[in-house]
Design a protein around this motif. Structure first.
Motif, short mmCIF file in Angstrom:
data_model
loop_
_atom_site.label_atom_id
_atom_site.label_comp_id
_atom_site.label_asym_id
_atom_site.label_seq_id
_atom_site.Cartn_x
_atom_site.Cartn_y
_atom_site.Cartn_z
N ARG B 164 -7.49 -7.56 -0.23
CA ARG B 164 -6.85 -6.31 -0.63
C ARG B 164 -7.45 -5.71 -1.90
O ARG B 164 -6.80 -4.96 -2.63
N THR B 165 -8.70 -6.08 -2.17
CA THR B 165 -9.42 -5.39 -3.25
C THR B 165 -10.05 -4.12 -2.68
O THR B 165 -10.24 -4.00 -1.47
N THR B 166 -10.36 -3.18 -3.56
CA THR B 166 -11.19 -2.04 -3.15
C THR B 166 -12.55 -2.59 -2.73
O THR B 166 -13.08 -3.48 -3.38
N LEU B 167 -13.09 -2.08 -1.64
CA LEU B 167 -14.43 -2.51 -1.22
C LEU B 167 -15.45 -1.42 -1.57
O LEU B 167 -15.26 -0.25 -1.24
N ALA B 168 -16.50 -1.83 -2.26
CA ALA B 168 -17.63 -0.94 -2.55
C ALA B 168 -18.82 -1.52 -1.80
O ALA B 168 -19.34 -2.58 -2.18
N ILE B 169 -19.20 -0.86 -0.72
CA ILE B 169 -20.19 -1.41 0.20
C ILE B 169 -21.53 -0.71 -0.03
O ILE B 169 -21.64 0.51 0.11
N TYR B 170 -22.54 -1.51 -0.36
CA TYR B 170 -23.88 -1.01 -0.64
C TYR B 170 -24.75 -1.22 0.61
O TYR B 170 -24.60 -2.19 1.34
N GLU B 185 -10.28 -4.06 12.27
CA GLU B 185 -9.54 -5.18 12.86
C GLU B 185 -8.53 -5.77 11.87
O GLU B 185 -7.61 -6.48 12.26
N SER B 186 -8.73 -5.47 10.57
CA SER B 186 -7.85 -6.04 9.53
C SER B 186 -7.11 -4.99 8.72
O SER B 186 -6.09 -5.31 8.09
N LEU B 187 -7.61 -3.77 8.68
CA LEU B 187 -7.01 -2.74 7.83
C LEU B 187 -6.53 -1.58 8.68
O LEU B 187 -7.13 -1.26 9.71
N PRO B 188 -5.45 -0.89 8.24
CA PRO B 188 -4.96 0.26 9.02
C PRO B 188 -5.97 1.40 9.05
O PRO B 188 -6.74 1.60 8.10
N GLY B 189 -5.92 2.16 10.13
CA GLY B 189 -6.83 3.28 10.31
C GLY B 189 -6.70 4.34 9.23
O GLY B 189 -7.67 5.04 8.92
N HIS B 190 -5.52 4.44 8.61
CA HIS B 190 -5.33 5.48 7.60
C HIS B 190 -5.78 5.03 6.21
O HIS B 190 -5.59 5.77 5.23
N THR B 191 -6.38 3.83 6.10
CA THR B 191 -6.87 3.37 4.79
C THR B 191 -7.88 4.38 4.24
O THR B 191 -8.83 4.74 4.92
N PRO B 192 -7.66 4.85 3.01
CA PRO B 192 -8.60 5.83 2.45
C PRO B 192 -10.02 5.27 2.37
O PRO B 192 -10.22 4.08 2.07
N ALA B 193 -11.00 6.10 2.65
CA ALA B 193 -12.40 5.69 2.61
C ALA B 193 -13.23 6.87 2.12
O ALA B 193 -12.83 8.03 2.26
N ALA B 194 -14.36 6.55 1.53
CA ALA B 194 -15.24 7.60 1.00
C ALA B 194 -16.68 7.17 1.14
O ALA B 194 -16.99 5.98 1.23
N VAL B 195 -17.56 8.15 1.18
CA VAL B 195 -18.99 7.90 1.09
C VAL B 195 -19.51 8.77 -0.05
O VAL B 195 -19.18 9.96 -0.13
N ILE B 229 -20.30 3.14 0.18
CA ILE B 229 -19.10 3.36 0.98
C ILE B 229 -17.93 2.69 0.26
O ILE B 229 -18.04 1.52 -0.12
N LEU B 230 -16.87 3.43 0.05
CA LEU B 230 -15.69 2.88 -0.64
C LEU B 230 -14.52 2.86 0.31
O LEU B 230 -14.27 3.85 1.01
N VAL B 231 -13.82 1.75 0.34
CA VAL B 231 -12.66 1.59 1.24
C VAL B 231 -11.51 0.95 0.48
O VAL B 231 -11.71 -0.07 -0.20
N GLY B 232 -10.33 1.53 0.56
CA GLY B 232 -9.17 0.90 -0.07
C GLY B 232 -8.17 1.94 -0.54
O GLY B 232 -8.51 3.11 -0.72
N ASP B 233 -6.94 1.49 -0.75
CA ASP B 233 -5.89 2.44 -1.11
C ASP B 233 -6.16 3.15 -2.43
O ASP B 233 -5.72 4.30 -2.61
#
Lengths: 259, 259
Positions: B164-170, B185-195, B229-233
């Motif tokens: 449940r940490t913010t993910l910063a994907i390089y 498969e693990s997080l809800p579809g409405h989880t905020p995400a950004a590029v 890519i950033l993913v997380g509330d």
């Protein structure tokens, strides 16, 4: 003094030594009207803001000398007077430290905000140890996590260990025994671990050990806050001498025995 | 030219704009004899190294124009001639990018190494979006992870999501569809995400969306590498307009509608 509309610069002061500030941060400080200074930032930073009125708003963990709401009010008040307020935060402003709340407060008040990034102490700690945080032989990433439960709740140490990322644990010194015990339920006792106190400052101290001895060694060597705790196989690449309490320069690393 | 023993400075060039370099980095460049320039670094950085011979050693993911072993040999050779070699790496040198191997190679050769930290693009991306990476209402940390499987193997997306940490994907743009599917498969579809593409440079572009639409939206808007890519509330705190492809300044955020 800016006679037009004011603004707030949320400025990352980096880990301590002033030359670890960005050029952009130095420029913002040079024209600041008001500086609100976090007590985790190097107080000598005010020398870069010669025009500014300096207000110290220290707020160490547990000891709330300046309530958060008051800091937010101060920023808004000065900016609404048309001043350029520089809110100086230790390390990287966007990693822990309540930037989220300060940004929300300023935006709610319609105040323009600029964010200036900086060096977080976890990176300075890795530089001191002479290691990559993400050596590809060992891991596919690094997790920065706070053990300050009042602010962020208890981290799920088993889940963090399962990621096999390097862990960079902030604000963990008061709970080093319990967090090490929790990690030992998922990670082997020989997992490399380190503590770097005052990383990136002239007071930097380093301890290199194993997870099973982390808490005892840190206690024996008298390590306290502020410090970053690092756990993971990538930490084992450090060539700094084991148990070293000296802030040996990286240049010494070449002749040091491999850990 | 240094007539004594040479050394290598492993220098973090930050995300792009030159004023995001640290003061220490600028000082190291000013006295460099040789600059080895990564192609993820802003090429204008050479203007800060007027005395230096500049060698471009770009090595984009997948396209190995300069083999790693050759870069390491170049650094050793010039340092052993007594020169001050500055190895410029984009972003933060200690986060991805093979610093671990370069450090090991230099130490094996007995060459003094200095490390200069810098701003990684994940932090610049957060600054562009106007958010803390670790808003305490949403998470207790942030994980920087690479999706470049050749270098680091396949990350365990389920384990990362469980933190449940913010993910910063390089280095994830080529695999954005499969990594988003794995996270769903693990997080809800409405989880905020950004590029954020070219974060911290004058070319910065941002996309704010939800995890379930991440891959399609990034594709529709033509986002490519290099990007974070950033993913997380915590990402949902961004007040930048949804779907924005403009590098709106943070100052505009005050008047933007909250996401």
């Amino acid at each position: 003094m800016n006679t037009n509309s004011g603004k707030v610069t949320l400025l990352s002061a980096g880990p301590g030594e002033l030359d670890l500030l960005t050029l952009r941060a130095a420029k913002a400080l040079a024209v600041a009207d008001v500086v609100l200074l976090d007590d985790l930032a190097n107080p000598e930073i005010v020398s870069l803001a010669p025009q500014a009125r300096v207000i110290r708003v220290g707020k160490r963990g547990g000891c709330r000398s300046t309530p958060q709401a008051f800091i937010e009010r101060l920023m808004r008040r000065y900016a609404q007077k048309g001043l350029h307020v520089v809110r100086v935060k230790g390390g990287e402003a966007l990693l822990f430290g309540r930037a989220g709340e300060e940004l929300a407060s300023l935006r709610e008040a319609g105040i323009a905000v600029e964010i200036v990034n900086g060096i977080s102490s976890g990176f300075a700690a890795a530089a001191g140890l002479g290691i990559s945080l993400t050596h590809r032989r060992h891991c596919h990433g690094v997790t920065f996590v706070t053990a300050h439960t009042e602010d962020h709740g208890e981290p799920d140490w088993a889940a963090l260990a399962a990621t096999r990322t390097t862990l960079a644990i902030y604000m963990g010194m008061r709970r080093i025994g319990s967090l090490a015990a929790a990690l030992l339920e998922s990670l082997p006792g020989h997992t490399p671990a380190a503590v770097v106190q005052w990383a990136g400052s002239i007071h930097e101290r380093r301890l290199l050990t194993r997870l099973e001895r982390l808490a005892a060694d840190a206690d024996d060597a008298g390590f306290g806050s502020p410090a970053v705790i690092l756990v993971g196989d990538a930490i084992g690449e450090s060539v700094q001498a084991l148990w070293s309490q000296d802030a040996a320069s990286c240049d010494d690393a070449a002749s040091a025995r491999a850990a």
